[in-house]
Design an enzyme around this catalytic site. Structure first.
Site, PDB file in Angstrom:
ATOM      1  N   LEU A  73      60.827  38.539  31.966  1.00 29.26           N
ATOM      2  CA  LEU A  73      59.771  38.413  32.974  1.00 29.26           C
ATOM      3  C   LEU A  73      59.553  39.700  33.757  1.00 29.26           C
ATOM      4  O   LEU A  73      58.468  39.942  34.280  1.00 29.26           O
ATOM      5  CB  LEU A  73      60.100  37.275  33.951  1.00 29.26           C
ATOM      6  CG  LEU A  73      60.247  35.880  33.345  1.00 29.26           C
ATOM      7  CD1 LEU A  73      60.565  34.868  34.434  1.00 29.26           C
ATOM      8  CD2 LEU A  73      58.993  35.480  32.585  1.00 29.26           C
ATOM      9  N   LYS A  75      61.476  43.946  34.642  1.00 35.50           N
ATOM     10  CA  LYS A  75      62.500  44.931  34.354  1.00 35.50           C
ATOM     11  C   LYS A  75      62.389  46.068  35.357  1.00 35.50           C
ATOM     12  O   LYS A  75      61.292  46.479  35.730  1.00 35.50           O
ATOM     13  CB  LYS A  75      62.323  45.467  32.925  1.00 35.50           C
ATOM     14  CG  LYS A  75      63.434  46.371  32.430  1.00 35.50           C
ATOM     15  CD  LYS A  75      63.179  46.745  30.968  1.00 35.50           C
ATOM     16  CE  LYS A  75      64.287  47.627  30.422  1.00 35.50           C
ATOM     17  NZ  LYS A  75      64.035  47.992  28.998  1.00 35.50           N
ATOM     18  N   GLY A  76      63.531  46.566  35.820  1.00 38.37           N
ATOM     19  CA  GLY A  76      63.524  47.659  36.784  1.00 38.37           C
ATOM     20  C   GLY A  76      64.786  48.483  36.699  1.00 38.37           C
ATOM     21  O   GLY A  76      65.590  48.333  35.770  1.00 38.37           O
ATOM     22  N   TYR A  78      67.493  48.419  38.401  1.00 38.98           N
ATOM     23  CA  TYR A  78      68.773  47.767  38.643  1.00 38.98           C
ATOM     24  C   TYR A  78      69.096  46.689  37.616  1.00 38.98           C
ATOM     25  O   TYR A  78      70.206  46.181  37.589  1.00 38.98           O
ATOM     26  CB  TYR A  78      68.795  47.150  40.046  1.00 38.98           C
ATOM     27  CG  TYR A  78      68.846  48.179  41.139  1.00 38.98           C
ATOM     28  CD1 TYR A  78      70.062  48.593  41.670  1.00 38.98           C
ATOM     29  CD2 TYR A  78      67.689  48.756  41.638  1.00 38.98           C
ATOM     30  CE1 TYR A  78      70.117  49.548  42.666  1.00 38.98           C
ATOM     31  CE2 TYR A  78      67.727  49.711  42.637  1.00 38.98           C
ATOM     32  CZ  TYR A  78      68.945  50.102  43.148  1.00 38.98           C
ATOM     33  OH  TYR A  78      68.995  51.050  44.140  1.00 38.98           O
ATOM     34  N   LYS A  99      68.000  36.606  37.354  1.00 42.70           N
ATOM     35  CA  LYS A  99      67.969  38.010  37.759  1.00 42.70           C
ATOM     36  C   LYS A  99      69.342  38.610  37.495  1.00 42.70           C
ATOM     37  O   LYS A  99      70.352  38.109  37.986  1.00 42.70           O
ATOM     38  CB  LYS A  99      67.613  38.128  39.236  1.00 42.70           C
ATOM     39  CG  LYS A  99      67.565  39.552  39.755  1.00 42.70           C
ATOM     40  CD  LYS A  99      67.296  39.610  41.262  1.00 42.70           C
ATOM     41  CE  LYS A  99      65.872  39.283  41.579  1.00 42.70           C
ATOM     42  NZ  LYS A  99      65.546  39.559  43.015  1.00 42.70           N
ATOM     43  N   ASP A 194      59.032  43.525  53.419  1.00 43.20           N
ATOM     44  CA  ASP A 194      58.445  44.002  52.164  1.00 43.20           C
ATOM     45  C   ASP A 194      57.378  43.036  51.667  1.00 43.20           C
ATOM     46  O   ASP A 194      57.326  42.702  50.481  1.00 43.20           O
ATOM     47  CB  ASP A 194      59.528  44.203  51.107  1.00 43.20           C
ATOM     48  CG  ASP A 194      59.070  45.146  49.985  1.00 43.20           C
ATOM     49  OD1 ASP A 194      58.083  45.877  50.199  1.00 43.20           O
ATOM     50  OD2 ASP A 194      59.691  45.154  48.913  1.00 43.20           O
TER      51      ASP A 194
END
Length: 482
Positions: A73, A75-76, A78, A99, A194
């Site tokens: 779903l 991706k980053g 971390y 996650k 945020d």
């Protein structure tokens, strides 16, 4: 609020209740011996056979093996976010979002570690209909896992991008649900910090859920301030940029920037680079299009007051002051909280596993949770003690008394071109910005003359920002850790 992942969970060895009297020898005497002595116990009793299944029954043993990977779903830097199905234990077959965070990348910086702790603690402690729910948390030698409810409606950003701009009744619905979520966080001493379309997800019924609590600040109650520089530039309040100290009022500025984005097609202050965007936020003029209703114009201006004490929601009333604004005059807040107000858009989903509302750049990837072969030092692992968590009851704890069968209402679409995505500039909390000495302290500035009205032939309000034929990459999109 639990500190550093500390949780009062029973272990397999059981837990002793504090203050309970110890059993006397007579109390501990077996039932058979009492009967042999011609005595019968007083009151109700039950004979229990001691077996492996009736002794030391504690929380479910949870781990990666309990989940089947279905889709990617997000991706980053971390880690990743997967759609998964539970294949062992309770809630068998249920779909979740998983996650996965890499410990080695988090422990490199103390603030990243602290923000991961805060996100974990907030997800465990905060229960609200418009905040994503944590079902499980566990860890392996090199990874942290958060199992969250799967919000198959996708990001609000995706729908805003598709529509171009929202009509005011549509924006009113989403803004009202966000207001209730922010008000609940503030009542717990939490600043969100945020708020942006990418961090607002939609449930399968079309209701919003706030996600990604990595930049939240805990224990900020009335009168307290903090100075961390963090957030997404286009939605950041000026007091964060000038480092004058900020409190929960920054969330209301962000909600005003989001409202402006929904109604016009872009955040209120944007420029070709970060520095110029910051300058505009601190001292730029606010331009409001003429097609906004008087109530919408008034609320945007009150959200975007540069003096936090003059900003709507910035006083002791917090969310209650926002709820009383005439823009929300037709909103029944009790019905909204109970999910009895029809969402303006309900995702068209074929099944629980439908990922059509997510970015195909991720969903087309093969879901693989790479081998966990990272060995951390003992001191590094100490930072994640107590991370494991199993929700006392999945969903039931926050859904009592709420109706979850809203009527389907067809979405009202605009005949405008797709909105060109904004590139949110996500800063790490320790990345500094020193404003130019020439920039004044934030003050309210007069509005410029109104922009020219849309062409007479237009059938719907046009975005201020001209649509672009090329899509910009959305930095920070799908970043699971931050």
């Amino acid at each position: 609020m639990a500190a550093v992942f500390d949780l009062d969970l029973e272990t397999e060895e059981g837990s002793e209740g504090e203050g309970e009297p110890e059993l006397s020898p007579a109390d501990a005497c077996p039932l058979a011996e009492l009967r042999a002595a011609g005595l019968e116990p007083v009151g109700h009793y039950e004979e229990v056979e001691l077996t492996e299944t009736s002794v030391n029954v504690g929380p479910e043993r949870i781990g990666p093996h309990c989940f089947e990977l279905l889709r990617v779903l997000g991706k980053g830097g971390y880690g990743k976010v997967f759609q998964v199905r539970k294949v062992q234990g309770t809630n068998l077959g249920k779909i979740y979002a998983m996650k996965v965070l890499r410990k080695a990348k988090i422990v490199r910086n103390a603030k990243d570690t602290a923000h991961t702790r805060a996100e974990r603690n907030i997800l465990e402690s905060v229960k609200h209909p418009f905040i994503v729910e944590l079902a499980y948390a566990f860890q392996t030698g090199g990874k942290l896992y958060l199992i969250l409810e799967c919000l198959s409606g996708g990001e609000l950003f995706t729908h805003l991008e598709r529509e171009g701009i929202f009509l005011e009744d549509t924006a009113c619905f989403y803004l009202a649900e966000i207001t209730l979520a922010l008000g609940h966080l503030h009542s717990q001493g939490i600043i969100y910090r945020d708020l942006k379309p990418e961090n607002i997800m939609l449930s399968s019924q079309g209701h919003i859920k706030l996600t990604d609590f990595g930049l939240c600040k805990e224990s900020i109650h009335e009168g307290a301030v903090t100075h961390t520089f963090c957030g997404t530039i286009e939605y950041m309040a000026p007091e964060i940029l000038v480092r004058s100290g900020h409190n929960r009022a920054v969330d209301w500025w962000s909600l005003g920037a989001l409202m402006y984005d929904m109604l016009t097609g872009s955040p209120p202050f944007t420029a070709e680079n970060r520095k110029k965007t910051m300058d505009k936020i601190i001292r730029g003029k606010l331009a409001l299009p003429p097609y906004l209703t008087p109530d919408a114009r008034d609320l945007v201006k009150k959200f975007l007051k540069r003096n936090p004490s003059q900003r709507i929601g910035g006083g002791p009333g917090d969310a209650a002051d926002v709820q009383r604004h005439p823009f929300f005059r037709h909103m029944n807040w009790d019905d909204l909280l109970a999910w009895r107000v029809d969402p303006p858009f309900r995702p068209c989903l074929q099944s629980e596993e439908d990922v059509s509302q997510f970015d195909t750049r991720f969903t087309r990837q093969t879901p693989v949770d790479s081998p966990d072969d990272t060995a951390l030092s003992e001191s590094a692992n100490q930072a994640f003690l107590g991370f494991t968590y199993v929700a006392p009851s999945v969903l039931d704890s926050i859904k009592e008394g709420f109706s979850f069968q809203p009527k389907l209402r067809s979405p009202r679409r605009l005949n405008s071109s797709p909105r060109a995505p904004v590139s949110p500039l996500k800063f790490s909390p320790f990345e500094g910005f020193r404003p130019s000495p020439s920039l004044p302290e934030p003050t309210e500035l007069p509005l410029p003359p109104l922009l020219p009205p849309p062409p007479p032939s237009t059938t719907a309000p046009l975005p201020i920002r001209p649509p672009s034929g090329t899509k910009k990459s959305k930095r920070g999109r799908g970043r699971p850790g931050r």
